[in-house]
Design an enzyme around this catalytic site. Structure first.
Site, short mmCIF file in Angstrom:
data_model
loop_
_atom_site.label_atom_id
_atom_site.label_comp_id
_atom_site.label_asym_id
_atom_site.label_seq_id
_atom_site.Cartn_x
_atom_site.Cartn_y
_atom_site.Cartn_z
N LEU A 252 0.83 -1.21 0.00
CA LEU A 252 0.00 0.00 0.00
C LEU A 252 0.86 1.26 0.00
O LEU A 252 0.40 2.32 0.38
CB LEU A 252 -0.91 0.01 1.25
CG LEU A 252 -1.99 -1.06 1.32
CD1 LEU A 252 -2.81 -0.89 2.61
CD2 LEU A 252 -2.93 -1.01 0.12
N CYS A 262 8.80 -8.12 -13.93
CA CYS A 262 7.63 -9.01 -13.90
C CYS A 262 6.27 -8.30 -13.97
O CYS A 262 5.43 -8.69 -14.78
CB CYS A 262 7.67 -9.88 -12.66
SG CYS A 262 9.01 -11.07 -12.73
P1 NAD Z 1 16.48 -13.81 -16.33
O1 NAD Z 1 16.46 -12.99 -17.56
O2 NAD Z 1 17.24 -13.33 -15.13
O3 NAD Z 1 17.06 -15.26 -16.68
C1 NAD Z 1 16.65 -16.01 -17.78
C2 NAD Z 1 17.82 -16.90 -18.20
O4 NAD Z 1 17.36 -17.80 -19.21
C3 NAD Z 1 18.98 -16.12 -18.81
O5 NAD Z 1 20.18 -16.44 -18.15
C4 NAD Z 1 19.01 -16.59 -20.27
O6 NAD Z 1 20.32 -16.63 -20.82
C5 NAD Z 1 18.42 -17.98 -20.14
N1 NAD Z 1 17.87 -18.51 -21.39
C6 NAD Z 1 17.12 -17.88 -22.33
N2 NAD Z 1 16.81 -18.73 -23.32
C7 NAD Z 1 17.35 -19.93 -23.00
C8 NAD Z 1 17.34 -21.21 -23.61
N3 NAD Z 1 16.71 -21.41 -24.76
N4 NAD Z 1 17.99 -22.22 -23.00
C9 NAD Z 1 18.64 -22.00 -21.84
N5 NAD Z 1 18.67 -20.83 -21.20
C10 NAD Z 1 18.03 -19.79 -21.77
O7 NAD Z 1 14.97 -14.10 -15.96
P2 NAD Z 1 14.31 -14.26 -14.51
O8 NAD Z 1 14.11 -12.93 -13.89
O9 NAD Z 1 15.04 -15.32 -13.76
O10 NAD Z 1 12.85 -14.80 -14.92
C11 NAD Z 1 12.66 -16.09 -15.48
C12 NAD Z 1 11.18 -16.41 -15.48
O11 NAD Z 1 10.70 -16.47 -14.13
C13 NAD Z 1 10.30 -15.38 -16.20
O12 NAD Z 1 9.23 -16.04 -16.79
C14 NAD Z 1 9.82 -14.51 -15.05
O13 NAD Z 1 8.59 -13.89 -15.35
C15 NAD Z 1 9.64 -15.53 -13.95
N6 NAD Z 1 9.77 -15.00 -12.59
C16 NAD Z 1 10.70 -14.06 -12.30
C17 NAD Z 1 10.82 -13.59 -11.00
C18 NAD Z 1 11.85 -12.55 -10.64
O14 NAD Z 1 11.74 -11.99 -9.57
N7 NAD Z 1 12.83 -12.25 -11.47
C19 NAD Z 1 9.98 -14.10 -9.99
C20 NAD Z 1 9.05 -15.07 -10.32
C21 NAD Z 1 8.95 -15.51 -11.63
#
Ligand code: NAD
Length: 437
Positions: A252, A262
């Protein structure tokens, strides 16, 4: 259990490491070979409190390894988790190319019956889409949805003590359910945290949670603007409202708009999914619109309220570039909106952040002066804008700041200094919907 985490970013590296910590044999795989090399050298490519020690311990104990050979890592595992990015496309839909690519790699390389877990945030229907991709694999692949809820800055604790673990799998998928129960067993000993459901409901739950949190913030930001017009104080309104047990005190806080990779992505993806299904999610769409406008609040205040419409040549100190404290993540941060606008208005920007300077430098190079010390950033400034409420900014030496600044103007984007009597100390103080003192 032999587990391969595909995607070694904020989610994959934290959750892969935590699964290793709870006794599994984990390989974190990523197509970014440079990132994997850094990890193999013992470097942590992102800042998350406590992560470095946890990675080092599990690597030493040989429960955690890294690989840029995603196919080989998948072939060696019983469980494959997908934690790759799902960024927004220009139309708002989630870009699922990386998810598809991993699913195709699983289809081609799974060397035994495999449980494939979708941890990335993916729109309703992705579980079904991934099933279609893996259906002709040599061995059965069980596709389970397990959206991740960890928060950057508190990610390890969130993983080890989650509010809930949502598992979306078919009612008759005994292996999928059993594997998830075993994997999360160590973090469910103190209390039951599992919520089992069908995949579509699991997928949707993640989007609804993020959108609802964002909606609370946007609503309070609108009310903060109203407070300024009618002489109310958002702090007091927040307390008055948040003490209602049906509402609760969290999320809030008025501020410069929500950021991070996200919230916005998930809101626009949800709106897109709904539109495809013939449903208009008006509140969600408005939440995004309100936030886009709110992200301009700091520069609007500077320009219109404090500098007579002209920011040219003004030196502005920015404290905090990360989208929130305890992370180095600057993705979609309100600080970037502010810095971009200041630069295009001809202002000079000097920024400080305890952890995010390297990421900020990669974006702005020499267009922004980055200071290793917060007071150095404020030296000679015509205004100091607080964007991220890092603890170390909570109670600075205001007398020192007053002496260092060219003009003692404090714009407090998080309202953390509103009760400090700063006007009596000779500052011009402004916040977001607070009266200040
Ligand atoms: P990020 O960008 O930090 O990491 C993604 C990783 O995936 C990168 O290192 C990238 O090189 C790798 N990657 C991409 N394509 C690939 C492939 N074909 N094979 C192997 N590796 C590959 O992303 P993130 O913040 O960790 O988020 C990942 C997912 O989790 C997203 O869908 C996001 O919405 C979700 N999520 C994120 C958070 C957060 O706080 N960051 C929290 C909950 C959910």
């Amino acid at each position: 259990m032999k587990l391969c985490m595909v995607g070694t970013g904020y989610v994959g590296l934290v959750s892969g490491t935590c699964f290793a910590e709870t006794g599994n044999d984990v390989v974190c795989a990523d197509i970014d070979a440079a990132k994997i090399e850094r990890l193999e050298r013992g470097e942590i490519p992102l800042f998350e409190p406590g992560l470095g020690e946890l990675v080092a311990r599990n690597v030493t104990d040989k429960r955690l390894a890294f690989s840029a050979d995603v196919a080989a890592a998948i072939a060696a595992s019983e469980v494959v988790m997908i934690a790759v990015g799902t960024p927004p496309r220009s139309d708002g839909a989630s870009d699922l190319q990386a998810v598809d690519r991993v699913a195709e790699t699983v289809a081609a390389n799974a060397a035994r019956e495999t449980v494939l877990v979708l941890k990335s945030t993916v729109p309703v229907g992705t579980n079904a889409r991934v099933r279609r991709i893996v259906k002709d694999a040599r061995h059965p692949v069980h596709v389970v949805s397990n959206p991740e809820f960890l928060k950057e800055g508190n990610a390890i604790d969130d993983f080890m003590k989650p509010d809930r673990i949502i598992v979306g799998c078919d009612g008759d998928d005994e292996l999928g359910r059993d594997v998830m129960t075993r994997l999360y067993h160590p973090v469910t000993l103190s209390r039951e945290r599992f919520i089992f459901m069908d995949p579509a409901s699991a997928e949707l739950s993640k989007y609804v949670a993020n959108t609802m949190l964002a909606m609370r913030i946007s609503f309070m930001n609108e009310i903060a603007a109203l407070c300024e017009k009618v002489g109310a104080d958002i702090h007091l309104v927040r307390k008055g409202v948040g003490s209602d047990e049906r509402i609760g005190p969290k999320f809030l806080y008025a501020g410069p708009g929500f950021g991070g990779s996200c919230f916005r992505k998930d809101i626009v993806s949800l709106v897109h999914t709904a539109r495809d299904a013939g449903v208009e999610l008006e509140l969600a769409a408005a939440t995004d619109r309100v936030n886009q406008r709110q992200k301009g609040v700091l520069v609007r205040k500077l320009k219109q309220v404090h500098f007579d419409g002209d920011l040219r040549g003004k030196r502005v100190a920015v404290w905090g570039v990360a989208f929130k404290p305890r992370t180095d993540d600057v993705r979609d941060s309100p600080a970037l909106t502010l810095i971009d606008a200041l630069l295009s208005e001809g202002a000079e920007v000097r920024a400080h952040d305890p952890e995010a300077l390297a990421n900020a430098r990669a974006l702005y190079g020499s267009r922004v002066t980055f200071a290793d010390d917060a007071y150095e950033a404020a030296t000679g400034a015509d205004a100091l804008v607080l964007v991220t409420e890092w603890r170390q900014y909570q109670n600075p030496d205001f007398a020192r700041l007053h002496g260092l600044m060219r003009r003692p103007l404090l714009l407090d984007g998080r309202n953390i200094w509103s009760g400090y009597g700063l006007r009596k100390q000779g500052f011009t103080y402004d916040g977001i919907g607070v009266r200040g003192s």
